[in-house]
Write an enzyme that holds these catalytic residues in place. Structure first.
Site, PDB file in Angstrom:
ATOM      1  N   CYS A 280      25.671  51.598  30.545  1.00  0.00           N
ATOM      2  CA  CYS A 280      26.327  50.778  29.513  1.00  0.00           C
ATOM      3  C   CYS A 280      25.933  51.195  28.096  1.00  0.00           C
ATOM      4  O   CYS A 280      26.787  51.416  27.234  1.00  0.00           O
ATOM      5  CB  CYS A 280      26.057  49.295  29.758  1.00  0.00           C
ATOM      6  N   HIS A 328      22.985  44.146  28.761  1.00  0.00           N
ATOM      7  CA  HIS A 328      24.279  44.811  28.923  1.00  0.00           C
ATOM      8  C   HIS A 328      25.001  44.857  27.582  1.00  0.00           C
ATOM      9  O   HIS A 328      24.861  43.950  26.754  1.00  0.00           O
ATOM     10  CB  HIS A 328      25.150  44.082  29.944  1.00  0.00           C
ATOM     11  N   HIS A 340      33.540  48.927  28.727  1.00  0.00           N
ATOM     12  CA  HIS A 340      32.123  49.010  29.078  1.00  0.00           C
ATOM     13  C   HIS A 340      31.952  49.757  30.387  1.00  0.00           C
ATOM     14  O   HIS A 340      32.909  49.970  31.145  1.00  0.00           O
ATOM     15  CB  HIS A 340      31.499  47.610  29.162  1.00  0.00           C
TER      16      HIS A 340
END
Length: 365
Positions: A280, A328, A340
């Site tokens: 990520c 994240h 993402h």
């Protein structure tokens, strides 16, 4: 007479001898089998429902991502330590070369002295295989001539500098070995969690797996999509018009968003920063790097770049972060959507930002 009576006395039987013993044994075996049957059924691991599998897999992937960000941070430090160690070794090599040049100058001086009548004892010693031993004698410079003293003083300084460089290099090497040991442990932890998640998913039937993948791509408050759904979504995105870059505040943000779109469908690989795979924070770092902006490596450091942005003022190109531990990150593209890299098995995709607990946003400068 006593012997005769003893001979005719009936032998004493065990209370459970004969038929009684066989009956008791049969009952005992039946009882044990029944107990084993009930014990086995009582301790059998119940089959998880698809919803329970999903919950456990989601948690394992989340834990793996937390561990991945820690790994990325340690890797960044280890890389910096390795670069520093390499620089120290290069500097030591350069200083050693200068030291040898200075010693060669002393050699020329010694040769001149020899031609004029002999070599001074102090020069004999400094040109030996262990010059440092003699340089520890502080009286040397006073006994030597001005030119010799200046040259030898320079050698003394260079030897001291080399000692300091070697000590720093040893310290960096010890530090690097510790970081590499931490990396191995973090890598093992990540792989263990991913393996556990994959084992749980393997227990699902085909219809259950299909339901799982639909739940993953269902929208709000659901985790990132599964592989097959992501590939379909990425294919649709490839055919759809790109985000209107005129709406992006600034050419750098436009470039970052364009890069994120170009990464759609590429696999999630923990620790990866592109160009063929990403985790990520690796994706957001690569997207902004393409725009000429260098972001730090991890989610918990990327959130501190540029300026913080409230959710109500998000603009394309902003970094959006999730979970209380800032584990994240995605790249906002407008309309409540982000691009993402979700987790292993789910490639880079478009998803709503309300899929996960929103933790904040930052706008790189």
């Amino acid at each position: 007479m006593k012997a005769l009576v003893a001979a005719h006395r009936k032998p004493k039987q065990h209370p459970l001898g004969g038929p009684a013993a066989r009956t008791a044994a049969t009952l005992a075996l039946a009882s044990a089998a029944t107990a084993t049957l009930f014990e086995g059924s009582g301790h059998a691991e119940p089959k998880l429902t698809p919803a329970q599998v999903k919950a456990k897999v989601d948690q394992l992937y989340h834990d793996a991502e937390v561990a991945t960000e820690a790994y990325d941070g340690t890797k960044e430090k280890a890389d910096a330590t390795e670069r520093s160690l390499s620089e120290l070794r290069d500097e030591a090599a350069r200083r050693t070369e200068r030291l040898n040049t200075a010693r060669n100058a002393l050699g020329s001086l010694a040769a001149a002295q020899y031609r004029s009548g002999g070599v001074a004892p102090e020069l004999q010693l400094i040109l030996s295989s262990d010059p440092k031993r003699y340089l520890d004698d502080a009286a040397f410079a006073e006994r030597a001539g001005d030119r010799t003293a200046t040259t030898v003083a320079g050698v003394r300084r260079q030897l001291a500098e080399l000692d300091r460089l070697h000590a720093r290099a040893e310290g960096k090497l010890t530090q690097l070995r510790g970081q590499q040991s931490t990396l191995r442990k973090q890598k093992s932890d990540i792989q263990s969690k991913i393996t556990s998640a994959e084992a749980l998913l393997a227990q699902l039937t085909a219809p259950e797996r299909d339901s799982y993948e639909k739940a993953e791509t269902a929208g709000a408050n659901q985790p990132a999509g599964a592989a097959s759904a992501d590939r379909a979504r990425a294919a649709r995105s490839a055919d759809a018009p790109r985000t209107p870059l005129a709406a992006v505040p600034g050419s750098r943000a436009a470039a970052a968003v364009a890069f994120a779109y170009s990464a759609l469908g590429k696999p999630y690989v923990w620790g990866a920063t592109g160009p063929s795979s990403f985790d990520c924070s690796g994706l957001t770092q690569a997207a902004w790097r393409s725009a000429g902006v260098q972001l730090p490596r991890t989610t918990y450091t990327q959130i501190n770049v540029g300026s913080r942005v409230p959710r109500s003022q998000l603009a394309p190109g902003d970094l959006v972060f999730f979970y209380s531990g800032i584990s994240h990150v995605g790249l906002y593209i407008g309309g409540g959507q982000m691009i993402h890299a979700p987790h292993p098995g789910a490639p880079v995709r478009i998803a709503p930002i309300d899929q996960m607990p929103f933790a904040g946003a930052a706008r790189p400068a």
